[in-house]
Design a protein around this motif. Structure first.
Motif, short mmCIF file in Angstrom:
data_model
loop_
_atom_site.label_atom_id
_atom_site.label_comp_id
_atom_site.label_asym_id
_atom_site.label_seq_id
_atom_site.Cartn_x
_atom_site.Cartn_y
_atom_site.Cartn_z
N ASP A 166 0.85 -1.19 0.00
CA ASP A 166 0.00 0.00 0.00
C ASP A 166 0.89 1.25 0.00
O ASP A 166 2.07 1.18 0.35
CB ASP A 166 -0.85 -0.08 1.28
CG ASP A 166 -1.74 1.13 1.49
OD1 ASP A 166 -2.15 1.77 0.50
OD2 ASP A 166 -2.03 1.43 2.67
N ASP A 221 -0.47 4.94 0.85
CA ASP A 221 -0.87 5.92 1.88
C ASP A 221 -0.78 5.31 3.28
O ASP A 221 -1.41 4.29 3.56
CB ASP A 221 -2.31 6.39 1.64
CG ASP A 221 -2.46 7.08 0.29
OD1 ASP A 221 -1.79 8.09 0.07
OD2 ASP A 221 -3.24 6.57 -0.55
N GLY A 222 0.02 5.92 4.13
CA GLY A 222 0.14 5.42 5.50
C GLY A 222 1.10 4.25 5.64
O GLY A 222 1.24 3.68 6.73
N ASP A 280 -0.72 -3.43 4.33
CA ASP A 280 -1.64 -2.30 4.31
C ASP A 280 -1.86 -1.81 5.74
O ASP A 280 -1.85 -2.60 6.68
CB ASP A 280 -2.97 -2.75 3.69
CG ASP A 280 -3.76 -1.61 3.06
OD1 ASP A 280 -4.00 -1.67 1.84
OD2 ASP A 280 -4.16 -0.68 3.80
N ASP A 281 -2.06 -0.50 5.90
CA ASP A 281 -2.30 0.04 7.24
C ASP A 281 -3.79 0.02 7.60
O ASP A 281 -4.15 0.28 8.75
CB ASP A 281 -1.76 1.47 7.36
CG ASP A 281 -2.44 2.41 6.40
OD1 ASP A 281 -2.69 2.02 5.25
OD2 ASP A 281 -2.72 3.57 6.79
MG LIG Z 1 -3.15 2.97 3.43
#
Ligand SMILES: [Mg+2]
Length: 166
Positions: free
Chosen positions: A7, A9-10, A123-124
């Motif tokens: 992922d 973002d983050g 992934d976050d």
């Molecule tokens: Mg994310």
């Protein structure tokens, strides 16, 4: 080689903290998908990506993962607009000239874009991991606070090289 989807973002960049603070504190709006989509669609992504911090050496970690030859690495990222996709692709391309980057329309599950069975997603967002594991994939949660939410958890991307199932 195992398929490994990362992922953006983050996980790679902290594109989360500033927008959430801005929407909540400056605009006084609730954090929900509609408000965040509106914010992200009006954002100057080119400028934004220059300013946001890299999370826990993620770029160097991705390089290390590629060099391990244990994984076929791809970036799998939700996007609200075409401009966001373009600027994320340009950002990743500055560091990696031969990597797969898959922008996913925000309203489509990441599981609908790639082959999930036996593939790993870092992934976050637990919601993405839930969909991913339900579709036969292996979910790994990225959390700087090491909050697992029921998944194997890492706070640096290169820790994937030390997880048992690798
Ligand atoms: Mg994310």
């Amino acid at each position: 080689m195992k398929q490994l989807y990362i992922d953006f973002d983050g996980v790679i960049l902290d594109t989360i903290t500033y927008p959430y603070e801005y929407v909540e504190k400056k605009l006084g709006l609730e954090i929900n998908p509609e408000n965040m989509s509106k914010f992200y669609s009006e954002l100057d992504w080119k400028d934004f990506l220059k300013k946001v911090p890299v999370i826990n050496d993620s770029i160097d970690c991705i390089q290390k993962i590629i060099e391990s030859n244990l994984f076929e690495v791809s970036i799998l990222t939700h996007v609200t607009t075409l401009e966001e996709a373009i600027e994320k692709i340009k950002y990743i391309r500055k560091y990696f000239d031969d990597i797969t980057i898959i922008p996913v329309p925000r309203k489509i599950s990441k599981t609908k874009m790639v082959h999930t069975e036996g593939s790993i997603l870092i992934d976050d967002y637990a919601g993405n991991l839930k969909e991913w594991t339900e579709a036969g994939g292996i979910g790994v949660r990225f959390s700087p606070k090491l909050s697992s939410k029921g998944y194997p958890v890492i706070d640096r991307l290169d820790q994937i090289l030390e997880l048992e199932f690798v």
